[in-house]
Design a protein around this motif. Structure first.
Motif, PDB file in Angstrom:
ATOM      1  N   ARG A 151     107.355  73.083  35.752  1.00 28.13           N
ATOM      2  CA  ARG A 151     107.050  73.800  36.997  1.00 28.13           C
ATOM      3  C   ARG A 151     105.641  74.408  36.932  1.00 28.13           C
ATOM      4  NH1 ARG A 151     110.853  75.492  40.419  1.00 28.13           N
ATOM      5  NH2 ARG A 151     112.408  75.348  38.770  1.00 28.13           N
ATOM      6  N   ASP A 152     105.311  74.974  35.778  1.00 31.30           N
ATOM      7  CA  ASP A 152     103.976  75.545  35.572  1.00 31.30           C
ATOM      8  C   ASP A 152     103.151  74.567  34.742  1.00 31.30           C
ATOM      9  OD1 ASP A 152     104.585  77.967  36.918  1.00 31.30           O
ATOM     10  OD2 ASP A 152     105.571  78.727  35.112  1.00 31.30           O
ATOM     11  N   ARG A 153     102.085  74.059  35.330  1.00 34.86           N
ATOM     12  CA  ARG A 153     101.217  73.094  34.655  1.00 34.86           C
ATOM     13  C   ARG A 153      99.811  73.249  35.223  1.00 34.86           C
ATOM     14  NH1 ARG A 153     104.292  70.988  38.541  1.00 34.86           N
ATOM     15  NH2 ARG A 153     103.408  69.481  40.017  1.00 34.86           N
ATOM     16  N   PRO A 154      98.787  72.764  34.511  1.00 34.79           N
ATOM     17  CA  PRO A 154      97.415  72.942  34.997  1.00 34.79           C
ATOM     18  C   PRO A 154      97.186  72.364  36.379  1.00 34.79           C
ATOM     19  CG  PRO A 154      97.418  72.207  32.719  1.00 34.79           C
ATOM     20  CD  PRO A 154      98.840  72.134  33.182  1.00 34.79           C
ATOM     21  N   GLY A 155      97.790  71.214  36.661  1.00 34.25           N
ATOM     22  CA  GLY A 155      97.598  70.590  37.965  1.00 34.25           C
ATOM     23  C   GLY A 155      96.384  69.683  37.998  1.00 34.25           C
ATOM     24  N   VAL A 156      96.312  68.852  39.006  1.00 32.26           N
ATOM     25  CA  VAL A 156      95.180  67.953  39.190  1.00 32.26           C
ATOM     26  C   VAL A 156      94.026  68.746  39.792  1.00 32.26           C
ATOM     27  CG1 VAL A 156      94.370  65.848  40.331  1.00 32.26           C
ATOM     28  CG2 VAL A 156      96.750  66.019  39.540  1.00 32.26           C
ATOM     29  N   PRO A 157      92.818  68.641  39.214  1.00 29.94           N
ATOM     30  CA  PRO A 157      91.677  69.375  39.786  1.00 29.94           C
ATOM     31  C   PRO A 157      91.469  69.006  41.248  1.00 29.94           C
ATOM     32  CG  PRO A 157      91.107  68.482  37.643  1.00 29.94           C
ATOM     33  CD  PRO A 157      92.452  67.915  37.998  1.00 29.94           C
ATOM     34  N   GLU A 158      91.078  69.988  42.032  1.00 32.49           N
ATOM     35  CA  GLU A 158      90.897  69.768  43.462  1.00 32.49           C
ATOM     36  C   GLU A 158      89.828  68.716  43.714  1.00 32.49           C
ATOM     37  OE1 GLU A 158      89.266  72.258  47.335  1.00 32.49           O
ATOM     38  OE2 GLU A 158      90.216  73.323  45.667  1.00 32.49           O
ATOM     39  N   ALA A 159      90.147  67.752  44.541  1.00 28.84           N
ATOM     40  CA  ALA A 159      89.191  66.703  44.894  1.00 28.84           C
ATOM     41  C   ALA A 159      88.128  67.266  45.831  1.00 28.84           C
ATOM     42  CB  ALA A 159      89.915  65.534  45.551  1.00 28.84           C
ATOM     43  N   GLN A 160      86.891  66.892  45.568  1.00 31.74           N
ATOM     44  CA  GLN A 160      85.797  67.348  46.413  1.00 31.74           C
ATOM     45  C   GLN A 160      85.578  66.352  47.549  1.00 31.74           C
ATOM     46  OE1 GLN A 160      84.240  70.253  46.036  1.00 31.74           O
ATOM     47  NE2 GLN A 160      85.580  70.687  44.311  1.00 31.74           N
ATOM     48  N   PRO A 161      85.253  66.817  48.741  1.00 31.08           N
ATOM     49  CA  PRO A 161      85.014  65.890  49.853  1.00 31.08           C
ATOM     50  C   PRO A 161      83.770  65.043  49.607  1.00 31.08           C
ATOM     51  CG  PRO A 161      84.388  68.114  50.469  1.00 31.08           C
ATOM     52  CD  PRO A 161      85.078  68.228  49.131  1.00 31.08           C
ATOM     53  N   ARG A 162      83.806  63.825  50.111  1.00 27.80           N
ATOM     54  CA  ARG A 162      82.657  62.936  50.008  1.00 27.80           C
ATOM     55  C   ARG A 162      81.536  63.459  50.896  1.00 27.80           C
ATOM     56  NH1 ARG A 162      80.666  58.584  52.827  1.00 27.80           N
ATOM     57  NH2 ARG A 162      82.347  58.771  54.367  1.00 27.80           N
ATOM     58  N   LEU A 163      80.328  63.449  50.347  1.00 30.55           N
ATOM     59  CA  LEU A 163      79.188  63.922  51.124  1.00 30.55           C
ATOM     60  C   LEU A 163      78.870  62.917  52.230  1.00 30.55           C
ATOM     61  CD1 LEU A 163      76.593  65.467  48.661  1.00 30.55           C
ATOM     62  CD2 LEU A 163      77.960  66.603  50.394  1.00 30.55           C
ATOM     63  N   ASP A 164      78.944  63.381  53.448  1.00 31.43           N
ATOM     64  CA  ASP A 164      78.628  62.558  54.609  1.00 31.43           C
ATOM     65  C   ASP A 164      77.494  63.249  55.352  1.00 31.43           C
ATOM     66  OD1 ASP A 164      78.527  61.326  57.121  1.00 31.43           O
ATOM     67  OD2 ASP A 164      80.652  60.788  57.050  1.00 31.43           O
ATOM     68  N   TRP A 165      76.267  62.740  55.158  1.00 35.46           N
ATOM     69  CA  TRP A 165      75.104  63.431  55.696  1.00 35.46           C
ATOM     70  C   TRP A 165      75.107  63.425  57.220  1.00 35.46           C
ATOM     71  CZ3 TRP A 165      72.804  66.422  52.407  1.00 35.46           C
ATOM     72  CH2 TRP A 165      72.847  66.110  51.054  1.00 35.46           C
ATOM     73  N   ARG A 166      75.684  62.396  57.843  1.00 41.12           N
ATOM     74  CA  ARG A 166      75.746  62.363  59.303  1.00 41.12           C
ATOM     75  C   ARG A 166      76.621  63.496  59.821  1.00 41.12           C
ATOM     76  NH1 ARG A 166      77.288  56.763  62.014  1.00 41.12           N
ATOM     77  NH2 ARG A 166      75.280  56.289  61.029  1.00 41.12           N
ATOM     78  N   ARG A 167      77.774  63.689  59.176  1.00 39.75           N
ATOM     79  CA  ARG A 167      78.659  64.787  59.591  1.00 39.75           C
ATOM     80  C   ARG A 167      78.013  66.132  59.310  1.00 39.75           C
ATOM     81  NH1 ARG A 167      83.832  64.186  56.530  1.00 39.75           N
ATOM     82  NH2 ARG A 167      84.336  66.137  57.568  1.00 39.75           N
ATOM     83  N   LEU A 168      77.257  66.224  58.208  1.00 47.95           N
ATOM     84  CA  LEU A 168      76.567  67.480  57.922  1.00 47.95           C
ATOM     85  C   LEU A 168      75.551  67.814  59.013  1.00 47.95           C
ATOM     86  CD1 LEU A 168      75.918  67.453  54.059  1.00 47.95           C
ATOM     87  CD2 LEU A 168      77.252  69.130  55.359  1.00 47.95           C
ATOM     88  N   ARG A 169      74.827  66.792  59.496  1.00 48.64           N
ATOM     89  CA  ARG A 169      73.854  67.049  60.560  1.00 48.64           C
ATOM     90  C   ARG A 169      74.549  67.522  61.838  1.00 48.64           C
ATOM     91  NH1 ARG A 169      71.513  62.259  58.489  1.00 48.64           N
ATOM     92  NH2 ARG A 169      72.409  61.004  60.197  1.00 48.64           N
ATOM     93  N   LYS A 170      75.698  66.908  62.145  1.00 50.72           N
ATOM     94  CA  LYS A 170      76.444  67.340  63.329  1.00 50.72           C
ATOM     95  C   LYS A 170      76.949  68.768  63.168  1.00 50.72           C
ATOM     96  CE  LYS A 170      78.076  62.753  64.794  1.00 50.72           C
ATOM     97  NZ  LYS A 170      79.268  61.912  65.021  1.00 50.72           N
ATOM     98  N   LEU A 171      77.436  69.076  61.981  1.00 53.98           N
ATOM     99  CA  LEU A 171      77.960  70.418  61.727  1.00 53.98           C
ATOM    100  C   LEU A 171      76.842  71.454  61.781  1.00 53.98           C
ATOM    101  CD1 LEU A 171      80.390  72.169  60.994  1.00 53.98           C
ATOM    102  CD2 LEU A 171      79.956  71.648  58.592  1.00 53.98           C
ATOM    103  N   ALA A 172      75.683  71.100  61.227  1.00 56.70           N
ATOM    104  CA  ALA A 172      74.555  72.040  61.230  1.00 56.70           C
ATOM    105  C   ALA A 172      74.081  72.343  62.644  1.00 56.70           C
ATOM    106  CB  ALA A 172      73.401  71.465  60.406  1.00 56.70           C
TER     107      ALA A 172
END
Length: 450
Positions: A414-435
């Motif tokens: 029940r208690d275990r380290p767990g899988v490290p959180e996956a980081q989102p893929r960098l999408d520069w087009r989406r970053l420009r839209k978000l900015a």
């Protein structure tokens, strides 16, 4: 109040996106601003040095004798020469400053995209009663002797498990041992050993609908890592016997042979057949690779994945769920083990130029990445050499790979380290839209369900 907090969070996201774009632009422009034409030439020299290093590594792997020695020298000398050029021009600080700016851009960009894309999956846990008659197979040689180092036999027996210690000096059929244990009333099967041994016993557990226990006593423990288990102390895996939950995960098959990680065809499948591979992996690989990479030996492969055909790659890897390819810190991990999809990686490199493209191009032609439920690997020979979870096998061609979705009940603490959180893929087009966004987000949030 919740609306105000959400707006503040999205405001931070927009500024993080802007910061990422600004840092990336500064990282690219700094060599030009600081050095002018000299900086531009040095930047070109740096890119050429990377390409030359990749080409030299190809020659190291695909040649022998003096050519290999010269290529190894070139591979080591190229980055040193580039660094020396920057230092002589007084611009070495620019290299480190640009690297820091790129790191800032990546961190800020991932923060900005964290809630606008697909979020990491946490596998559903099923609460089931502890096993009454657990049966465990322990390989004393696995992981350099972790069974003895962590007193796994004694600890497991103290928890009520029936333990069989495999004899390292003679061959034992672990599949038959597992089936005999089931016939004797075992209600859980577990293994402390390599991934190949894990897969064989896991298939028996899946066949009989029994829970399976993974003890992370192997050398690499890829399966244990993707289950989120503690690889530093395998004895913690035994906590699942008394305080555990179950996960439903997939199981891969190459014909009728199970695998928990992957089946490798071509270069790696041939290298693992070498008699000295276990004792000297690097030496065995360097001995076989020149003929394999230049196609002087080995079959000409073709892979068909759900209707998509890949022709003549030197290596094909079919994995039980796809590996991450977009995150250098999570490279080689699987974000899910229950997607019901095989991952397919096929590699074709026939020259030093293509080796350089593999390193420098964001989408190299020589690398094919697919997902599929059914993969057929064929060759121009009657039998194919396969590395199945690192174990050397020979299977008749064609080899049919499939995935049994959520066929395996894996019992974990029940208690275990767990899988490290996956980081989102960098999408520069989406970053420009978000900015540039004035609303809350640039894209709606979505969450994967298991």
């Amino acid at each position: 109040m919740a609306s105000a907090m959400s707006e503040r969070y999205h405001h931070r996201q927009r500024w993080a996106a802007r910061g990422a774009l600004a840092a990336a632009a500064l990282a690219a422009l700094l060599p030009l601003v600081s050095g002018g034409l000299k900086g531009l030439l040095l930047l070109a020299a740096g890119i050429a040095g990377l390409a030359l290093t990749a080409a030299a590594l190809w020659w190291v792997l695909s040649r022998r004798g003096p050519v290999r020695v010269a290529a190894a020298t070139l591979a080591a000398a190229s980055p040193v020469a580039v660094i020396t050029l920057f230092a002589t021009a007084g611009l070495l600080w620019v290299v480190f400053a640009s690297l820091l700016l790129w790191c800032l851009a990546v961190w800020s960009g991932r923060y900005a995209l964290r809630s606008t894309g697909l979020r990491p999956v946490r596998a559903k846990e099923y609460r089931t009663p502890p096993p009454q008659r657990p049966f465990l197979l322990l390989n004393p040689r696995s992981g350099g002797g972790k069974v003895e180092k962590f007193s796994l036999k004694e600890k497991a027996e103290a928890l009520g498990a029936h333990v069989v210690l495999l004899d390292p000096d003679r061959h034992q059929d672990v599949t038959e041992l597992a089936r005999a244990a089931v016939a004797d009333g075992a209600d859980l099967l577990g293994v402390a050993g390599g991934d190949g041994t894990q897969a064989l016993v896991a298939a028996v557990a899946a066949e009989h609908g029994l829970p399976f226990l993974v003890i992370s006593a192997g050398t690499r423990n890829h399966f244990a890592m993707d289950l989120g288990l503690d690889r530093d102390d395998p004895s913690t895996c035994l906590d699942a016997l008394t305080d555990g939950v179950e996960l439903r995960v997939d199981l891969g098959f190459a014909d009728d042979r199970p695998f928990v990680n992957n089946a490798s065809f071509g270069v790696y499948g041939a290298v693992v057949q070498s008699p000295g591979y276990r004792e000297d992996k690097v030496g065995a690989a360097l001995e076989r690779l020149p003929e394999l990479l230049t196609r002087q030996s080995g079959p000409r492969l073709t892979a068909t994945a759900d209707g998509t055909t890949v022709t003549d790659p030197q290596a094909i890897l079919v994995s039980n769920n796809p590996y991450r390819m977009d995150d250098p810190f999570g490279f080689g991990r699987r974000e899910r083990l229950n997607s019901g999809k095989l991952g397919v990686l096929a590699l074709r490199v026939d020259s030093a130029v293509e080796a350089a493209e593999l390193l420098l191009s964001p989408r190299p032609e020589g690398l094919t990445v697919l997902t599929a439920q059914h993969v057929v690997v064929q060759g121009d020979e009657a039998n194919l050499e396969v590395g199945l979870d690192g174990e050397a096998l020979t299977l008749p061609a064609p080899v049919h790979c499939r995935i049994a979705r959520r066929a395996l009940r894996v019992r974990v603490p029940r208690d275990r380290p767990g899988v490290p959180e996956a980081q989102p893929r960098l999408d520069w087009r989406r970053l420009r839209k978000l900015a540039a966004a004035v609303g809350r987000t640039a894209a709606p949030s979505r969450t994967w369900r298991t």
